[in-house]
Design a protein around this motif. Structure first.
Motif, PDB file in Angstrom:
ATOM      1  N   ILE A  32      50.900   4.200 -24.140  1.00  0.00           N
ATOM      2  CA  ILE A  32      51.334   3.755 -22.809  1.00  0.00           C
ATOM      3  C   ILE A  32      50.848   2.343 -22.536  1.00  0.00           C
ATOM      4  O   ILE A  32      51.593   1.507 -22.022  1.00  0.00           O
ATOM      5  CB  ILE A  32      50.842   4.738 -21.724  1.00  0.00           C
ATOM      6  N   GLN A  33      49.602   2.049 -22.900  1.00  0.00           N
ATOM      7  CA  GLN A  33      49.046   0.726 -22.643  1.00  0.00           C
ATOM      8  C   GLN A  33      49.756  -0.374 -23.429  1.00  0.00           C
ATOM      9  O   GLN A  33      49.825  -1.508 -22.973  1.00  0.00           O
ATOM     10  CB  GLN A  33      47.548   0.725 -22.946  1.00  0.00           C
ATOM     11  N   ARG A  34      50.300  -0.038 -24.586  1.00  0.00           N
ATOM     12  CA  ARG A  34      51.002  -1.034 -25.421  1.00  0.00           C
ATOM     13  C   ARG A  34      52.486  -1.140 -25.121  1.00  0.00           C
ATOM     14  O   ARG A  34      53.131  -2.102 -25.524  1.00  0.00           O
ATOM     15  CB  ARG A  34      50.850  -0.676 -26.904  1.00  0.00           C
ATOM     16  N   ASP A  35      53.034  -0.167 -24.431  1.00  0.00           N
ATOM     17  CA  ASP A  35      54.481  -0.102 -24.215  1.00  0.00           C
ATOM     18  C   ASP A  35      54.926  -1.153 -23.199  1.00  0.00           C
ATOM     19  O   ASP A  35      54.548  -1.097 -22.033  1.00  0.00           O
ATOM     20  CB  ASP A  35      54.848   1.294 -23.719  1.00  0.00           C
ATOM     21  N   PRO A  36      55.752  -2.118 -23.622  1.00  0.00           N
ATOM     22  CA  PRO A  36      56.170  -3.173 -22.703  1.00  0.00           C
ATOM     23  C   PRO A  36      57.112  -2.678 -21.598  1.00  0.00           C
ATOM     24  O   PRO A  36      57.308  -3.368 -20.607  1.00  0.00           O
ATOM     25  CB  PRO A  36      56.881  -4.186 -23.614  1.00  0.00           C
ATOM     26  N   THR A  37      57.665  -1.481 -21.762  1.00  0.00           N
ATOM     27  CA  THR A  37      58.555  -0.957 -20.725  1.00  0.00           C
ATOM     28  C   THR A  37      57.798  -0.234 -19.617  1.00  0.00           C
ATOM     29  O   THR A  37      58.380   0.087 -18.586  1.00  0.00           O
ATOM     30  CB  THR A  37      59.607   0.005 -21.326  1.00  0.00           C
ATOM     31  N   VAL A  38      56.507   0.013 -19.839  1.00  0.00           N
ATOM     32  CA  VAL A  38      55.680   0.664 -18.812  1.00  0.00           C
ATOM     33  C   VAL A  38      55.300  -0.378 -17.770  1.00  0.00           C
ATOM     34  O   VAL A  38      54.936  -1.504 -18.110  1.00  0.00           O
ATOM     35  CB  VAL A  38      54.418   1.303 -19.454  1.00  0.00           C
TER      36      VAL A  38
ATOM     37  N   THR B 237      53.472  -2.661 -15.035  1.00  0.00           N
ATOM     38  CA  THR B 237      52.121  -3.225 -14.930  1.00  0.00           C
ATOM     39  C   THR B 237      51.280  -2.353 -14.018  1.00  0.00           C
ATOM     40  O   THR B 237      50.105  -2.091 -14.305  1.00  0.00           O
ATOM     41  CB  THR B 237      52.188  -4.665 -14.392  1.00  0.00           C
ATOM     42  N   TRP B 238      51.872  -1.879 -12.916  1.00  0.00           N
ATOM     43  CA  TRP B 238      51.138  -1.036 -11.970  1.00  0.00           C
ATOM     44  C   TRP B 238      50.594   0.209 -12.662  1.00  0.00           C
ATOM     45  O   TRP B 238      49.427   0.554 -12.494  1.00  0.00           O
ATOM     46  CB  TRP B 238      52.035  -0.623 -10.801  1.00  0.00           C
ATOM     47  N   LEU B 239      51.420   0.872 -13.469  1.00  0.00           N
ATOM     48  CA  LEU B 239      50.972   2.085 -14.150  1.00  0.00           C
ATOM     49  C   LEU B 239      49.865   1.779 -15.144  1.00  0.00           C
ATOM     50  O   LEU B 239      48.852   2.485 -15.193  1.00  0.00           O
ATOM     51  CB  LEU B 239      52.138   2.784 -14.851  1.00  0.00           C
ATOM     52  N   ARG B 240      50.025   0.706 -15.915  1.00  0.00           N
ATOM     53  CA  ARG B 240      48.974   0.347 -16.888  1.00  0.00           C
ATOM     54  C   ARG B 240      47.661   0.020 -16.178  1.00  0.00           C
ATOM     55  O   ARG B 240      46.589   0.466 -16.593  1.00  0.00           O
ATOM     56  CB  ARG B 240      49.426  -0.820 -17.758  1.00  0.00           C
ATOM     57  N   GLN B 241      47.728  -0.757 -15.095  1.00  0.00           N
ATOM     58  CA  GLN B 241      46.510  -1.110 -14.360  1.00  0.00           C
ATOM     59  C   GLN B 241      45.872   0.111 -13.711  1.00  0.00           C
ATOM     60  O   GLN B 241      44.643   0.262 -13.723  1.00  0.00           O
ATOM     61  CB  GLN B 241      46.819  -2.164 -13.302  1.00  0.00           C
ATOM     62  N   THR B 242      46.697   0.982 -13.166  1.00  0.00           N
ATOM     63  CA  THR B 242      46.178   2.191 -12.526  1.00  0.00           C
ATOM     64  C   THR B 242      45.550   3.119 -13.554  1.00  0.00           C
ATOM     65  O   THR B 242      44.487   3.701 -13.317  1.00  0.00           O
ATOM     66  CB  THR B 242      47.301   2.908 -11.753  1.00  0.00           C
ATOM     67  N   LEU B 243      46.188   3.241 -14.713  1.00  0.00           N
ATOM     68  CA  LEU B 243      45.622   4.049 -15.789  1.00  0.00           C
ATOM     69  C   LEU B 243      44.280   3.482 -16.232  1.00  0.00           C
ATOM     70  O   LEU B 243      43.293   4.217 -16.353  1.00  0.00           O
ATOM     71  CB  LEU B 243      46.596   4.121 -16.975  1.00  0.00           C
ATOM     72  N   ASP B 244      44.217   2.170 -16.448  1.00  0.00           N
ATOM     73  CA  ASP B 244      42.960   1.535 -16.854  1.00  0.00           C
ATOM     74  C   ASP B 244      41.851   1.776 -15.831  1.00  0.00           C
ATOM     75  O   ASP B 244      40.730   2.138 -16.189  1.00  0.00           O
ATOM     76  CB  ASP B 244      43.142   0.026 -17.055  1.00  0.00           C
ATOM     77  N   ALA B 245      42.178   1.596 -14.556  1.00  0.00           N
ATOM     78  CA  ALA B 245      41.182   1.807 -13.501  1.00  0.00           C
ATOM     79  C   ALA B 245      40.760   3.273 -13.441  1.00  0.00           C
ATOM     80  O   ALA B 245      39.572   3.588 -13.257  1.00  0.00           O
ATOM     81  CB  ALA B 245      41.737   1.361 -12.150  1.00  0.00           C
ATOM     82  N   SER B 246      41.702   4.165 -13.623  1.00  0.00           N
ATOM     83  CA  SER B 246      41.408   5.597 -13.566  1.00  0.00           C
ATOM     84  C   SER B 246      40.507   6.043 -14.712  1.00  0.00           C
ATOM     85  O   SER B 246      39.678   6.944 -14.547  1.00  0.00           O
ATOM     86  CB  SER B 246      42.707   6.407 -13.585  1.00  0.00           C
TER      87      SER B 246
END
Length: 81
Positions: A19-25, A27-36
């Protein structure tokens, strides 16, 4: 439990990395996942469930208002005698 079972930490980490590498995901989801991932896992999970529930109900309500969502069988019977 081996590290190769579907719910293993190894498999979950692989899914997270995908998910973190997927360019179609978003930015909000990647940032929220990282913070979580930096939070207590149970607290993050509970908060994510509350957020998902609220967003699902909001989307359902907005789609219903816009006439884009078909009424449920229970809603179809409302107002009928």
């Amino acid at each position: 439990m081996s590290n190769h079972e579907p719910g293993s930490t190894e498999n979950i980490q692989a899914e997270i990395a995908t998910i973190q590498r997927d360019p179609t995901v978003s930015t909000w989801l990647r940032q929220t996942l990282d913070a979580s991932l930096r939070r207590d896992p149970l607290d993050a999970c509970k908060d994510a469930q509350v957020l998902a529930d609220l967003l699902n109900r909001r989307a359902d309500a907005l789609l219903g208002v816009a006439g884009l969502q078909e009424p449920s069988p229970a809603e179809q019977g409302k107002g009928r005698i």
